[in-house]
Design an enzyme around this catalytic site. Structure first.
Site, short mmCIF file in Angstrom:
data_model
loop_
_atom_site.label_atom_id
_atom_site.label_comp_id
_atom_site.label_asym_id
_atom_site.label_seq_id
_atom_site.Cartn_x
_atom_site.Cartn_y
_atom_site.Cartn_z
N ARG A 80 59.68 -0.80 73.59
CA ARG A 80 60.84 -0.50 74.42
C ARG A 80 61.19 -1.73 75.27
O ARG A 80 60.33 -2.51 75.64
CB ARG A 80 60.53 0.69 75.35
N TYR A 219 63.45 -0.41 67.00
CA TYR A 219 62.16 0.15 67.44
C TYR A 219 62.34 1.57 68.00
O TYR A 219 63.28 1.84 68.75
CB TYR A 219 61.51 -0.76 68.49
N LYS A 228 63.23 9.26 74.06
CA LYS A 228 63.26 8.83 75.47
C LYS A 228 64.65 8.94 76.07
O LYS A 228 64.82 9.38 77.21
CB LYS A 228 62.78 7.39 75.59
N HIS A 248 57.59 13.25 81.33
CA HIS A 248 56.83 12.46 80.35
C HIS A 248 55.42 13.05 80.25
O HIS A 248 54.46 12.44 80.71
CB HIS A 248 56.79 11.00 80.84
N SER A 270 53.13 5.33 79.26
CA SER A 270 53.00 5.03 77.83
C SER A 270 51.71 4.27 77.56
O SER A 270 51.36 3.34 78.28
CB SER A 270 54.19 4.18 77.38
N CYS A 272 48.66 5.41 77.80
CA CYS A 272 47.60 5.71 78.78
C CYS A 272 46.89 7.03 78.48
O CYS A 272 46.26 7.60 79.37
CB CYS A 272 48.16 5.69 80.19
N ASP A 295 54.10 14.11 74.36
CA ASP A 295 54.84 13.05 75.05
C ASP A 295 55.87 13.57 76.05
O ASP A 295 56.07 12.95 77.09
CB ASP A 295 55.54 12.15 74.02
N ARG A 385 52.55 2.02 65.66
CA ARG A 385 52.74 3.46 65.84
C ARG A 385 52.62 4.23 64.53
O ARG A 385 52.83 3.69 63.46
CB ARG A 385 54.16 3.70 66.39
P1 GDP Z 1 49.92 7.74 75.08
O1 GDP Z 1 50.78 6.61 74.68
O2 GDP Z 1 50.02 8.08 76.53
O3 GDP Z 1 50.10 8.93 74.19
O4 GDP Z 1 48.41 7.22 74.91
P2 GDP Z 1 47.38 7.39 73.68
O5 GDP Z 1 46.73 8.73 73.71
O6 GDP Z 1 48.04 7.01 72.42
O7 GDP Z 1 46.31 6.31 74.08
C1 GDP Z 1 46.66 4.97 74.33
C2 GDP Z 1 45.45 4.09 74.23
O8 GDP Z 1 44.50 4.47 75.23
C3 GDP Z 1 44.74 4.21 72.89
O9 GDP Z 1 44.29 2.94 72.48
C4 GDP Z 1 43.58 5.11 73.19
O10 GDP Z 1 42.48 4.89 72.35
C5 GDP Z 1 43.25 4.80 74.65
N1 GDP Z 1 42.68 5.98 75.35
C6 GDP Z 1 43.19 7.25 75.32
N2 GDP Z 1 42.39 8.09 76.04
C7 GDP Z 1 41.38 7.34 76.54
C8 GDP Z 1 40.24 7.63 77.36
O11 GDP Z 1 39.98 8.77 77.77
N3 GDP Z 1 39.42 6.57 77.68
C9 GDP Z 1 39.67 5.29 77.23
N4 GDP Z 1 38.83 4.32 77.57
N5 GDP Z 1 40.74 4.99 76.45
C10 GDP Z 1 41.58 5.99 76.10
P1 PGA Z 2 53.87 7.00 74.38
O1 PGA Z 2 55.35 7.13 73.77
O2 PGA Z 2 54.05 7.53 75.77
O3 PGA Z 2 53.09 7.88 73.46
O4 PGA Z 2 53.39 5.59 74.40
C1 PGA Z 2 56.23 6.13 73.53
C2 PGA Z 2 56.70 5.41 74.77
O5 PGA Z 2 56.56 5.95 75.89
O6 PGA Z 2 57.25 4.32 74.60
MN MN Z 3 55.97 8.19 75.96
MN MN Z 4 51.59 9.12 72.71
#
Ligand code: GDP
Ligand code: PGA
Ligand code: MN
Ligand code: MN
Length: 604
Positions: A80, A219, A228, A248, A270, A272, A295, A385
């Site tokens: 983004r 993207y 989004k 979110h 994002s 996290c 999400d 992704r």
């Molecule tokens: P989203 O973008 O908020 O959906 O985040 P994701 O679930 O895809 O996670 C983003 C990154 O953080 C990935 O590389 C995960 O492996 C890592 N991650 C997610 N949960 C945890 C956790 O509980 N502990 C740690 N250390 N890393 C995490």
């Molecule tokens: P994410 O979604 O929160 O799973 O990373 C895409 C974004 O927020 O850009």
């Molecule tokens: Mn997101």
């Molecule tokens: Mn995600």
């Protein structure tokens, strides 16, 4: 799929009698001048045709598993673009200090020049879609016009797209107009590139007229406009006007060994941990998690006064790196069923996929640039992704498709902080919870362009997604709390899975072990969990976190939970500066919360 030459669009038979839609399609095709206009029906056959064409053109490569494809973007189009994202409200004060603003007329003039003839040599796809179930009381429709077939096939996964949505729109349902172009007209006789895009990018929103204009990027977050742009930025404005919240947030269903069920929503920035938490496989015996969304959540009051959450999306657009059998086995099972578009991951010699965090790298990898991988840089882009239908998730809760949504018992806010923020804190009440959300901070990630690892305030994990003035947004959150009986309002918690020790390691093992924190949350909801008052909120004593079967010293848990008064005092100047940015729009309740925090920290 029906086709019509652009000059015949208005008069040739189209699959709808929606006059406003027909007029808009005609107007936009006259502006962008595609070679043809195609109305998408969302069928399997249509998707097959589109992916075959994308493979022939070099945008997609077929992979081993049925329905799996790999896309490699232009290296400058991987995330983004927050600095190119605009909220074009008529009054600049409605965009607030956290958004880029341009006057709607000026933005329309600028982008009309860019759109002029921008689809020459290409096809304009008309993509009707619905965010949330089609049988909702007031289904939220949109139509995206795009010159990218990659966008069409991705929208088919991420939204309820095609003939059913168009039919449900009837002849006059309101819809969000979403115009998208990669900004790369094809001159006659010129070969296309695998990933057309433009260095000039605009992701513009016109909240007053509920319109989205996106230009220059293919993207996902910039181009899949139902996600989004609609479900967060435009929907947050709809929610402000209509008394609901577009957030979110993931949505999960948690069942205890005693069979008690709680629905939990959680907002993290994002990359996290939302997708991971949404699909968590609890390490605590007898606990069960089911997924509803990973999400975005739309939260509305039900007749019983409780807040109900609906996931407006239909697919998962997840971060690939870090996803593995040990961290997120349910994501791996979802992906094993195929039908996934991967973007910017590495490709194995056996036509499978690989990314960092998936164990040892196999020999013969092709990196995300399409080159043999030499190990000198990540093989997969950090923001690579997977895009996969949510129905493939083996732990999908059956209620995910219920237009009434599910009643939320707890809201978690969270971020990625190496220091300061404890593993879990409970807010004292709704206003304090809104304060925790409004001051949420996190280190930047690869999900947006720019430097990674910089701590910034990211209120409610919505910094890049609030479609109006953030001060008004905080007031809206406070109002939601006033609307409801405190006894049925969700309880608010603040979590941080990412705190590190002095040696740099994570203090908390995370992933499936986060079920131990969820257990404490449920115990708090049920009135059995122990908590201690700290200056920043209620935290569990280390012994209140169930460590059974976990090889982790109670001292480590205590360290992850520790409230360091000195670290928190050091945050105070930044918190004051942050609130000062909102001027008179900052609700006084939040200033009062900050003052009370200062007093409790016993300093400044
Ligand atoms: P989203 O973008 O908020 O959906 O985040 P994701 O679930 O895809 O996670 C983003 C990154 O953080 C990935 O590389 C995960 O492996 C890592 N991650 C997610 N949960 C945890 C956790 O509980 N502990 C740690 N250390 N890393 C995490
Ligand atoms: P994410 O979604 O929160 O799973 O990373 C895409 C974004 O927020 O850009
Ligand atoms: Mn997101
Ligand atoms: Mn995600």
């Amino acid at each position: 799929m029906t086709t019509a030459a652009p000059e015949r669009t208005a008069t040739s038979p189209t699959p709808t009698n929606h006059r406003a839609l027909l007029a808009w399609v005609r107007e936009m095709s006259e502006l962008t001048r595609p070679d043809r206009v195609v109305w998408c029906d969302g069928s399997e056959a249509e998707a097959g045709e589109l992916t075959r064409a994308l493979v022939a053109g070099g945008t997609l490569e077929p992979l081993r598993r049925p329905g799996d494809f790999l896309a490699r973007t232009d290296p400058g189009d991987v995330a983004r673009v927050e600095e190119r994202t605009f909220i074009c409200s008529p009054d600049p004060d409605d965009a607030g200090p956290t958004n880029n603003w341009m006057a709607p007329d000026q933005m329309r003039a600028t982008m009309t020049r860019l759109y002029d003839g921008c689809m020459r040599g290409r096809t304009m796809y008309v993509v009707p879609f619905c965010m949330g179930p089609l049988d909702a009381a007031e289904p939220k429709f949109g139509v995206e016009l795009t010159d990218s077939a990659y966008v069409v096939v991705s929208m088919r996964t991420m939204t309820r797209m095609g003939a059913a949505a168009l039919a449900a729109m009837g002849e006059n349902a309101p819809f969000v107009r979403a115009l998208h172009s990669v900004g790369a007209p094809l001159e006659p006789g010129r070969a296309d590139v695998p990933w057309p895009c433009n260095e000039t990018k605009y992701i513009s929103h016109f909240p007053a007229t509920r319109e989205i204009w996106s230009y220059g990027s293919g993207y996902g977050g910039n181009s899949l406009l139902g996600k989004k742009c609609y479900s967060l930025r435009i929907a947050s404005v709809m929610g402000r006007d209509e008394g609901w919240l577009a957030e979110h947030m993931l949505i999960l269903k948690l069942t205890s060994p005693q069979g008690a069920t709680h629905y939990i929503a959680a907002a993290f920035p994002s990359a996290c941990g939302k997708t991971n938490l949404a699909m968590l496989e609890p390490t605590l015996p007898g606990w069960r998690v089911e997924t509803l969304g990973d999400d975005i959540a739309w939260l509305r009051f039900g007749d019983d006064g409780r807040l109900y959450a609906v996931n407006p999306e239909y697919g998962l657009f997840g971060v690939a790196p870090g996803t593995d059998w040990t961290t997120n086995p349910n994501a791996m099972r979802t992906l094993e069923r195929g039908n996934t578009i991967y973007t910017n991951v590495a490709r194995t010699a056996e036509d499978g996929v690989w990314w960092e965090g998936m164990g040892a790298a196999p020999a013969g990898l092709t990196d995300w640039h399409g080159q043999p991988w030499d190990g000198s840089a990540p093989a997969a882009h950090p923001n690579s992704r997977f895009c996969v239908p949510i129905r493939q998730c083996p732990i999908l809760a059956p209620e995910y498709d219920d237009p009434r949504g599910v009643p939320i018992s707890a809201i978690l806010f969270g971020g990625r902080r190496r220091t300061t923020v404890p593993l879990v804190t409970e807010a004292r009440d709704w206003a304090h919870g809104v304060f925790l959300g409004a001051t949420l901070s996190s280190e930047t990630t690869a999900a947006a362009t720019g430097k990674v690892g910089v701590v910034r305030r990211d209120p409610m994990a919505m910094l890049p997604f609030i479609g109006y003035h953030a001060g008004d947004y905080f007031a809206h959150w406070l109002n939601v709390g006033k609307h409801a009986d405190a006894a049925v309002l969700p309880r608010i918690f603040y979590v941080n899975w990412f705190r590190r020790g002095e040696d740099g390691r994570f203090l908390w093992p995370g992933f499936g072990e986060n079920s131990r924190v969820l257990k404490w949350v449920v115990q708090r909801l049920e009135g059995t969990g122990e908590a201690v008052e700290t200056p920043i909120g209620l935290t569990p004593p280390a012994a209140a976190i169930d460590r059974s079967g976990l090889d982790l010293d109670v001292a480590d848990v205590a360290e992850a939970l520790r409230v360091d008064v000195a670290e928190w005092r050091a945050e105070l100047p930044d918190l004051s500066d942050w609130f000062a940015r909102f001027g008179e729009k900052l609700p006084t309740v939040l200033w009062a919360e900050l003052d009370a925090l200062k007093v409790r920290l016993g300093g400044s």
